[in-house]
Design an enzyme around this catalytic site. Structure first.
Site, PDB file in Angstrom:
ATOM      1  N   ARG A 165       0.830  -1.208   0.000  1.00  0.00           N
ATOM      2  CA  ARG A 165       0.000   0.000   0.000  1.00  0.00           C
ATOM      3  C   ARG A 165       0.864   1.258   0.000  1.00  0.00           C
ATOM      4  O   ARG A 165       0.385   2.329  -0.387  1.00  0.00           O
ATOM      5  CB  ARG A 165      -0.927   0.013   1.218  1.00  0.00           C
ATOM      6  CG  ARG A 165      -2.014  -1.080   1.140  1.00  0.00           C
ATOM      7  CD  ARG A 165      -2.835  -1.159   2.408  1.00  0.00           C
ATOM      8  NE  ARG A 165      -3.540   0.073   2.692  1.00  0.00           N
ATOM      9  CZ  ARG A 165      -4.029   0.393   3.900  1.00  0.00           C
ATOM     10  NH1 ARG A 165      -3.881  -0.447   4.918  1.00  0.00           N
ATOM     11  NH2 ARG A 165      -4.658   1.537   4.086  1.00  0.00           N
ATOM     12  N   TYR A 179      -7.997  15.733  -5.044  1.00  0.00           N
ATOM     13  CA  TYR A 179      -8.234  17.001  -4.333  1.00  0.00           C
ATOM     14  C   TYR A 179      -7.355  17.057  -3.089  1.00  0.00           C
ATOM     15  O   TYR A 179      -7.056  16.030  -2.485  1.00  0.00           O
ATOM     16  CB  TYR A 179      -9.705  17.163  -3.940  1.00  0.00           C
ATOM     17  CG  TYR A 179     -10.234  16.066  -3.051  1.00  0.00           C
ATOM     18  CD1 TYR A 179     -10.740  14.885  -3.582  1.00  0.00           C
ATOM     19  CD2 TYR A 179     -10.240  16.207  -1.665  1.00  0.00           C
ATOM     20  CE1 TYR A 179     -11.227  13.876  -2.766  1.00  0.00           C
ATOM     21  CE2 TYR A 179     -10.729  15.200  -0.838  1.00  0.00           C
ATOM     22  CZ  TYR A 179     -11.209  14.038  -1.392  1.00  0.00           C
ATOM     23  OH  TYR A 179     -11.682  13.034  -0.591  1.00  0.00           O
ATOM     24  N   PRO A 180      -6.951  18.274  -2.702  1.00  0.00           N
ATOM     25  CA  PRO A 180      -6.210  18.467  -1.455  1.00  0.00           C
ATOM     26  C   PRO A 180      -7.167  18.862  -0.333  1.00  0.00           C
ATOM     27  O   PRO A 180      -8.266  19.353  -0.599  1.00  0.00           O
ATOM     28  CB  PRO A 180      -5.278  19.625  -1.784  1.00  0.00           C
ATOM     29  CG  PRO A 180      -6.045  20.458  -2.748  1.00  0.00           C
ATOM     30  CD  PRO A 180      -6.957  19.519  -3.514  1.00  0.00           C
ATOM     31  N   MET A 181      -6.749  18.649   0.896  1.00  0.00           N
ATOM     32  CA  MET A 181      -7.611  19.010   2.029  1.00  0.00           C
ATOM     33  C   MET A 181      -6.812  19.341   3.294  1.00  0.00           C
ATOM     34  O   MET A 181      -5.657  18.975   3.425  1.00  0.00           O
ATOM     35  CB  MET A 181      -8.596  17.879   2.320  1.00  0.00           C
ATOM     36  CG  MET A 181      -7.967  16.554   2.626  1.00  0.00           C
ATOM     37  SD  MET A 181      -9.203  15.373   3.256  1.00  0.00           S
ATOM     38  CE  MET A 181      -9.615  16.168   4.823  1.00  0.00           C
ATOM     39  N   HIS A 206     -14.867   7.439  10.211  1.00  0.00           N
ATOM     40  CA  HIS A 206     -14.644   7.881   8.833  1.00  0.00           C
ATOM     41  C   HIS A 206     -14.241   6.693   7.955  1.00  0.00           C
ATOM     42  O   HIS A 206     -14.723   6.531   6.833  1.00  0.00           O
ATOM     43  CB  HIS A 206     -13.529   8.918   8.866  1.00  0.00           C
ATOM     44  CG  HIS A 206     -13.283   9.643   7.584  1.00  0.00           C
ATOM     45  ND1 HIS A 206     -14.228  10.391   6.950  1.00  0.00           N
ATOM     46  CD2 HIS A 206     -12.158   9.749   6.825  1.00  0.00           C
ATOM     47  CE1 HIS A 206     -13.708  10.943   5.847  1.00  0.00           C
ATOM     48  NE2 HIS A 206     -12.457  10.561   5.750  1.00  0.00           N
ATOM     49  N   GLN A 219      -8.625   4.259  -2.924  1.00  0.00           N
ATOM     50  CA  GLN A 219      -8.218   5.548  -2.401  1.00  0.00           C
ATOM     51  C   GLN A 219      -6.746   5.527  -2.019  1.00  0.00           C
ATOM     52  O   GLN A 219      -6.282   4.595  -1.376  1.00  0.00           O
ATOM     53  CB  GLN A 219      -9.085   5.850  -1.175  1.00  0.00           C
ATOM     54  CG  GLN A 219      -8.704   7.120  -0.441  1.00  0.00           C
ATOM     55  CD  GLN A 219      -9.554   7.336   0.791  1.00  0.00           C
ATOM     56  OE1 GLN A 219     -10.599   7.949   0.743  1.00  0.00           O
ATOM     57  NE2 GLN A 219      -9.106   6.806   1.918  1.00  0.00           N
TER      58      GLN A 219
END
Lengths: 290, 290, 290, 290, 290
Positions: A165, A179-181, A206, A219
């Protein structure tokens, strides 16, 4: 408030570090660029073919790189026409990949619009709490040499176990969403001042949502604190892009997202294998490989 | 805290998911661009005609596309001269539409200024609560296989019934108003932490205002979580643009808008049928078809 | 809390709509642009004269337009060199004015930097409350057909009476100040959740300040909800620009401005009659007409 | 709540206006621009000299202007290469100065990056309170004709006394620091809703810090409400730029700055006399005049 | 609340200044720029070599400058291709370094994208409190001449002792991470209104984290209040860039960072010695010197 036994003088709970442990893998660079279609179309057919061949060959090599692959996407919308994603063993290798691209004749038709620099990261909230508590039970002082050695030993085991991974191939799905966060540091609601147990609880909740989409979306989380303008970059890979919306919308109701997530720009692209680059530059989006 | 009957072990209210169900239709791309008038005017008349004919023909085909239409608007102000709206069956089809446009000679005179990627979405707040409650009454555990199957079955029925609203033609009004929006996630006021019943109540109140304008404006809501930088995109179609202001101003006093709505840029355009493109490129805005 | 008489069943106060009535006049477009001085100066004198004559003639016509005038301003600072303000009968007419300008040879030297789309608006807070109360006293249900008809009848009377303010000529002052603005929708302080009586009270207080400057400055308010990125656009016309600062600074202490006003960019320009365009393009700002 | 004497009916305290009086001097324009070094260097030596001579002569005249000087600075960093500061008697004169510069051949090598429009302003907090109280004691109603006349009379006296500070020469220091700023209007902390006495107190405290740097830095405050995007512009002049940091850092702990100051971009430049322009355009920063 | 002895009248605690003392060293300029690869590649090989030689020679001199060095980095991502860091004795020297670069033929291929102007700064929180208390104990009035002289005397001693940290060589690590930052001045949480003792405590805690990375990363803090758009600029130097993430992530949980730190853009570059410039311009990132 802490009791001290003769054998294992306990470490005060307040001294347990708030920082979750992480293990890291590939260095990652996203490059978004516009393509100068007007100038491209003005070239003679043979020149276009020759330039596209050179680029296609270079990209095909990068696709198969055993030390970290690259992949090309056709972006939808005005944020760019193309996105390149590079996985590499180091930031210097990423920079060398940029330089290699800049050296292709095709890059005369590129205009960089955005980019993102990060590193594949697995956060170990649950393990962190477990490790910190064990070390505290053993009376090992946080940040002491022994403490650091014990933790490094644990991290090495995680790196070993999580190797696939941390150093993955780029998933072969039709669509990519990047996308960034950030995590919120508001005056009242502040992720970084929550107790580590509470953060771990929210991250677990989550994660449960994510698991519901296990078969439909892959992901990859990358960390970018100290590297780029947001704290994390997220790549979602799926064959049906509707899943991006479903997953992210469902997650937005988790406490950790509803209250503590801030999002940057979203980029959605369609995968284009190197072998199909010439078709794309002819104005045709390749069919999905079956 | 939950009581269990012999027949139907009840599902705890707290476990009812907070996520409203949605059904989706066409993928949608808005493209805003400037037109290079200076370079355009410097072309010989015959060249302009030939280029405009090629573009007009391509656009006329897109207008009649049975798998999702396209429409052209003349934008007012500096945010762009032209806006193209594309409805398609997939994101790949949208990307192919972009590539097709980029291949037209006319696009040598386009400069992209903005864009928006989204998907037609109908939110089912009221049905969601009803379905969730029924499934809870039947003791079906949220996110279990049976639960998912039951919900998918309900959604399929909604998709069937709402087919014309999910896959609409582009309304033939003189004016279009497009804007993106978010729901607030403030430190104190946060849409995503409200109970689903309260969100449903506010959405119903909001819908009542919209219904007052039913004859004057047609609204298409698109979802863009995971696709673009805001959560939703809104298209309003009307023959009298004053209705845009009246509707949005009236809605701004609804609780859901007053407290929880954040707005991006507004784009207002005048519809230009493909057949009138050549007139527009000659500097003349076509009259409204009667 | 409401009593119901046999004759006129009263409408509950809570049902009185929160939306103030407005009447609208001209559609308005502000266009800000840079002028390419370098390219302009490189033209032969005769060409410059010919281009300026063509533009001056077109602009002179627009200045005298009986269906809504246009006016030209020389902007101060880097936000643009020129600003055109257009008053027209519809958005399509504004778009046609843009197209006409884009067709002038002079526009080869224009670079759009900003713009604003709005419509002249008179807010009727005090009348609104009066009308709503009368209709409630008559037991007419808000949003019923009768209610709508009565309101439309009142609005028609206001439009008639306010015709000169809704469809004005552009004031002939030396200076113009333009800026867009919003009313705050903060988490704690939110204009749109205040009772309509309180909003009316604050607007009245605000208006008192404006009236003190009646002889020195002319103000035109335009509404832009649904049209552009702010809720209102404000034009102030004066011969002494110091009045802009005095008026706005004094107003900033009003509750409605101090607490609820958000401001966008400010643009200040000097009026240039069409007849003086050629002088301006020669680098000379025309004297003030006396 | 107010007592009324036979002689001087008192004006209610609540009616004392919250607006501090100000007096104004020169109109001020800051122009920041990049210099196109590449194109400049490609010119023949003689052409460069001729262009620089023309510009140097024009600038030298502006430097000596008795109706408001101009000064040139070499900016540090990417925000611009050059900054021009103009003091003039009116906004029209500033616009004419812009047009004059735009007419120089040298301006073919300028690219405007930013600008700021404002007017030299002296705030009279302490005098304001004194004047308001005296007029209230005399029972003169705020905003009555007599009240306005009395205030105008006081302001005229201040303008006379402060003439040298309202219409100054541009200080001849080696360095200039320019930045715009606002006073906070937050939901909780709002400068504009503080009582005028409290604002006056904080401004006095603020002024004490400034006075400690009297010999080392000269400060010119300009007002820009209604003119540009911030409320004030600040120019600091010093021979040692470290003083900019010391002064502003010390002030940042004042209540009025710590709580109520918002800052825009900072620009730092080195003074270049017109006579040295040609040297600067040759790539050499002139030595400090001694 | 303070007692006054006959010998040393004590200074009230409330009068102890809130401003921490600092000492300053080199002036620092960061320059970020894109490189025009397309135009560069279009040059003949010999021209490229000649241009690169000229630039390499100039840069090599700057690298060895005994009055403050310069260093070149290859930036990763679209924020720029190259970053130059200059340490100098004054802002005028920095401006002269900019002008020198602008005069190189290579700079025809540079496009400035960003920059940062600051000065090496050592904050002396602990010493400040000690000094202020000693002076207060001696009854010396803050900001009196004696007080200023005593403080200047203490600062001179610190400058002497910290000379190597104030005027350092640029560390020879493989990677550099640069970012600007502010301390929060929120409506509720405000760094600048905290008591100096509390700020000192938090800074000490913050420093402890930094010390854990002493062997792996070298940090240079520069102050930029009054010089650029943020309050401080931070440079981190390391051979392994992962350390940037670890250090900054760990620090983000400190109170002073979690609550009071705001961050600007992050720039990450790979060091390129002047002698390797020609290799970089050929598209090859130099190996790390060992």
């Amino acid at each position: 408030m802490t009791t001290t036994s003769a054998m294992h003088p306990q470490v005060a709970a307040a001294e347990i570090p708030p920082v979750p442990l992480t293990v890291e893998g590939y260095s990652v660079l996203h490059q978004m660029m516009r393509f100068r279609w007007t100038e491209w179309r003005s070239l003679p057919e043979a020149t276009r073919r020759s330039i596209a061949d050179e680029a296609g060959t270079a990209l095909a090599e990068m696709e198969k790189n055993s030390n970290g692959q690259s992949a090309l996407y056709s972006l939808i919308g005005h944020k760019g026409d193309l996105m390149l994603v590079h996985f590499r063993n180091s930031f210097a290798d990423l920079n060398q990949a940029e330089l290699k691209l800049a050296g292709l004749r095709l890059s005369d038709y590129f205009e960089p619009t955005s980019s993102y620099l990060s590193i594949i990261e697995l956060g170990l909230y649950d393990s962190t709490i477990k490790i910190y508590k064990e070390l505290a039970d053993q009376g090992i002082q946080p940040h002491s040499d022994q403490w650091k050695a014990e933790i490094e030993c644990q991290l090495a085991r995680h790196r070993e176990a999580m190797q696939p991974r941390l150093f993955p191939e780029i998933p072969q799905t039709r669509y990519l969403c990047f996308y960034p966060m950030n995590r919120l540091r508001g005056e009242d609601k502040n992720w970084y001042t929550l107790p580590i147990d509470e953060r771990a609880r929210q991250m677990t909740e989550h994660g449960l949502v994510g698991r519901r989409y296990a078969g439909e979306v892959k992901q990859i989380i990358t960390g970018s604190i100290g590297f780029d303008d947001w704290e994390w970059g997220v790549d979602l890979f799926a064959d049906d892009p509707l899943v991006f919306k479903k997953l992210i919308y469902e997650m937005r109701f988790d406490q950790v997202s509803a209250v503590y997530a801030l999002f940057g720009q979203f980029f959605v692209g369609v995968r284009v294998p190197a072998a199909e680059l010439i078709r794309l530059l002819g104005g045709e989006l390749p069919e999905q490989a079956s």
